[in-house]
Design an enzyme around this catalytic site. Structure first.
Site, PDB file in Angstrom:
ATOM      1  N   ARG A  15       0.840  -1.195   0.000  1.00 21.54           N
ATOM      2  CA  ARG A  15       0.000   0.000   0.000  1.00 21.54           C
ATOM      3  C   ARG A  15       0.876   1.246   0.000  1.00 21.54           C
ATOM      4  O   ARG A  15       1.795   1.360   0.792  1.00 21.54           O
ATOM      5  CB  ARG A  15      -0.924   0.011   1.214  1.00 21.54           C
ATOM      6  CG  ARG A  15      -2.128   0.916   1.052  1.00 21.54           C
ATOM      7  CD  ARG A  15      -3.101   0.775   2.212  1.00 21.54           C
ATOM      8  NE  ARG A  15      -3.650  -0.563   2.350  1.00 21.54           N
ATOM      9  CZ  ARG A  15      -4.677  -0.858   3.155  1.00 21.54           C
ATOM     10  NH1 ARG A  15      -5.227   0.078   3.889  1.00 21.54           N
ATOM     11  NH2 ARG A  15      -5.125  -2.107   3.228  1.00 21.54           N
ATOM     12  N   SER A  99      -8.336   0.120  -0.052  1.00 17.93           N
ATOM     13  CA  SER A  99      -9.407   0.051   0.926  1.00 17.93           C
ATOM     14  C   SER A  99      -9.960   1.434   1.228  1.00 17.93           C
ATOM     15  O   SER A  99     -10.518   2.087   0.354  1.00 17.93           O
ATOM     16  CB  SER A  99      -8.911  -0.658   2.185  1.00 17.93           C
ATOM     17  OG  SER A  99      -9.954  -0.847   3.117  1.00 17.93           O
ATOM     18  N   LYS A 109      -3.828  -6.545  -2.267  1.00 15.58           N
ATOM     19  CA  LYS A 109      -4.086  -7.603  -1.296  1.00 15.58           C
ATOM     20  C   LYS A 109      -3.940  -8.921  -2.044  1.00 15.58           C
ATOM     21  O   LYS A 109      -4.625  -9.149  -3.047  1.00 15.58           O
ATOM     22  CB  LYS A 109      -5.486  -7.480  -0.703  1.00 15.58           C
ATOM     23  CG  LYS A 109      -5.696  -6.221   0.126  1.00 15.58           C
ATOM     24  CD  LYS A 109      -7.104  -6.176   0.716  1.00 15.58           C
ATOM     25  CE  LYS A 109      -7.294  -4.940   1.580  1.00 15.58           C
ATOM     26  NZ  LYS A 109      -8.655  -4.865   2.174  1.00 15.58           N
ATOM     27  N   ASP A 245     -13.335  -0.853  -0.544  1.00 14.27           N
ATOM     28  CA  ASP A 245     -13.299  -2.105  -1.306  1.00 14.27           C
ATOM     29  C   ASP A 245     -14.402  -3.056  -0.873  1.00 14.27           C
ATOM     30  O   ASP A 245     -14.435  -4.209  -1.304  1.00 14.27           O
ATOM     31  CB  ASP A 245     -11.928  -2.772  -1.208  1.00 14.27           C
ATOM     32  CG  ASP A 245     -11.507  -3.098   0.218  1.00 14.27           C
ATOM     33  OD1 ASP A 245     -12.014  -2.454   1.155  1.00 14.27           O
ATOM     34  OD2 ASP A 245     -10.666  -4.000   0.403  1.00 14.27           O
ATOM     35  N   ARG A 248     -15.595  -4.564   4.334  1.00 14.61           N
ATOM     36  CA  ARG A 248     -16.075  -4.295   5.682  1.00 14.61           C
ATOM     37  C   ARG A 248     -17.466  -3.670   5.609  1.00 14.61           C
ATOM     38  O   ARG A 248     -17.764  -2.888   4.695  1.00 14.61           O
ATOM     39  CB  ARG A 248     -15.148  -3.339   6.427  1.00 14.61           C
ATOM     40  CG  ARG A 248     -13.827  -3.960   6.824  1.00 14.61           C
ATOM     41  CD  ARG A 248     -13.048  -3.034   7.733  1.00 14.61           C
ATOM     42  NE  ARG A 248     -12.672  -1.805   7.058  1.00 14.61           N
ATOM     43  CZ  ARG A 248     -12.453  -0.640   7.691  1.00 14.61           C
ATOM     44  NH1 ARG A 248     -12.621  -0.540   8.983  1.00 14.61           N
ATOM     45  NH2 ARG A 248     -12.074   0.414   7.003  1.00 14.61           N
TER      46      ARG A 248
END
Length: 454
Positions: A15, A99, A109, A245, A248
């Site tokens: 990231r 994210s 990821k 993304d 969550r």
């Protein structure tokens, strides 16, 4: 000069800022390194809606194909949709997303076949090492036969898989406001919710990686203000907020009040234990005391673990756990290759609410038993010294201390955890107590120690 990728290769993923810290040339090397480390002859790649994502994903695909791996591009997807593809195809996968980070960031990821995690101890360190070496020496020699690159749409199959895991056919009609935050929830929610007895009020479903309305991080209270107001204005039964993304999901009740992810963990755990009596439930060490209590009350076995998806997934695989939850609103399911999917957790909440006549606030009250501070971040010059000062202060008191992940101090009526962030230069504090006054007292004591300047 040796290239140092330590600033962008984190504990669980890659990231950083594009193009300042990494770019498509580096993405191509990461693709080649990923194939070399996983020894894959085929992989699957997806990406989010950030402006830089398609180019980075294509570059990664070139690097992978150069070393002979066949590549399936699934295009725009949520992270859990990429995990679905990895699990259902039996292929290693790479998801291009940062994210909830700001628009200038992007990341990768990565997972092995079956959505198994790739972290520092499970391949990420080796991937970094190869990418650093090749950025100095040039790309590795191409395979005699390069891999193919094909495109495939997995959204409908992903939605069908999720809906096969939770029965929503008999629930009462519900009105639900969904804030996608201009992230990938705007892509997945319409297909997943299609055909269900839901009156969906969409907010910010337009895919826009510049995040024009608010940051796509629903755990920050300022980012759910719009959702809370809309739930009240619409008289909705609940609200759902997804991060950038869409792996969550954060839940808001009918009053517009946020529901603790620990309460959602406990609720889903009880539902999963009804299907799998005696099962093991994983929870990280900053979830509420209510989680292991509810698990035991429902005949399950709670297992406490470190914070972070790679640790949770490893523990689930090791123990055969049926479900795992984190206070950051990541939810992991054995039926989903031990991977995290906020969408499946959302379906469980909808099924639980729609299967009875009460409100969501009444439903979750049984799972939300203690006063909690939420996560409080402090930027400090020396994280280790600050943590050591806190430890020295509480050592010798009538408490237990453990260092599974940072410092956890537990007393009869309260506990707190202080740990360094895996991704940012911060100390994170979580406090819980049997009542609000005790929680506030401990919270303020610890923060004063952490933030004191010597």
């Amino acid at each position: 000069m040796t290239v140092d990728l330590s600033q962008i290769v984190k504990a669980y993923d890659v990231r950083g800022v594009v193009p300042d810290q990494w770019d498509e040339d580096l993405a191509e090397l990461f693709g080649a390194a990923f194939v070399r480390v996983t020894d894959a002859d085929a992989i699957v790649i997806g990406h989010d809606m950030r402006p830089s994502s398609p180019g980075l994903a294509d570059a990664f695909a070139r690097g992978a194909a150069r070393l002979g791996a066949d590549v399936t591009l699934i295009g725009l997807c949520s992270t859990d949709q990429l995990y679905f593809a990895s699990g259902s195809f039996g292929l290693p996968g790479a998801m291009f997303t940062a994210s909830h980070n700001p628009a200038q960031y992007n990341g990768i990821k990565m997972c092995r076949a079956g959505a198994a995690p790739v972290g520092q101890d499970t391949g990420l360190a080796e991937i970094r090492e190869l990418a650093e070496r090749w950025s100095e020496t040039g790309a590795p020699e191409a395979a005699a036969t390069p891999g193919t690159v094909t495109e495939r749409d997995t959204l409908a199959d992903y939605a069908a898989h999720l809906k096969a895991l939770v029965d929503l056919t008999t629930i009462r009609p519900l009105k639900v406001v969904v804030d996608a935050g201009n992230g990938m929830g705007g892509h997945t929610v319409p297909t997943v919710f299609d055909g269900l007895p839901l009156d969906v009020v969409p907010m910010y479903f337009e895919l826009d990686g510049t995040f024009p309305n608010h940051e796509a991080n629903p755990l920050d209270p300022k980012n759910i203000v719009d959702l809370q107001a809309r739930v009240r204005a619409e008289g909705a039964d609940l609200g759902l907020a997804f991060d950038g993304d869409a792996d969550r999901c954060f839940v808001v009740d009918e009053r517009g009040e946020g529901v603790s992810p620990s309460a959602i963990t406990a609720l889903v755990a009880a539902r999963e234990l009804a299907k799998h009596p005696g099962g093991t439930i994983i929870h990280n060490l900053i979830t509420s005391w209510s989680v292991p209590e509810v698990v035991r009350e429902n005949g399950g076995e709670p297992v406490r673990t470190r914070v972070g998806h790679s640790f949770i997934k490893e523990e689930m695989a090791k123990t055969g756990a049926i479900f795992g939850g984190e206070h950051s609103a990541h939810y992991y399911f054995k039926d989903f290759w031990n991977a995290d999917t906020g969408m499946l957790a959302a379906l469980h909440v909808l099924a639980a609410l729609g299967g009875q006549e009460g409100t969501l606030s009444d439903l979750v009250a049984a799972y939300d038993r203690y006063a909690s501070s939420g996560e409080i971040n402090s930027t400090v010059a020396d994280q280790a010294a600050s943590a050591a000062k806190v430890r020295a202060t509480y050592e010798g008191e009538d408490v237990t201390l453990d260092e599974l992940d940072g410092l956890t101090v537990t007393a009869a009526d309260w506990w707190f955890n202080l740990r360094a962030s895996n991704t940012e230069p911060l100390l994170r504090l979580n406090v819980e107590a049997r009542d609000e006054a005790t929680m506030a007292k401990i919270r303020d004591e610890v923060l004063a120690l952490v933030r004191a300047t010597d």
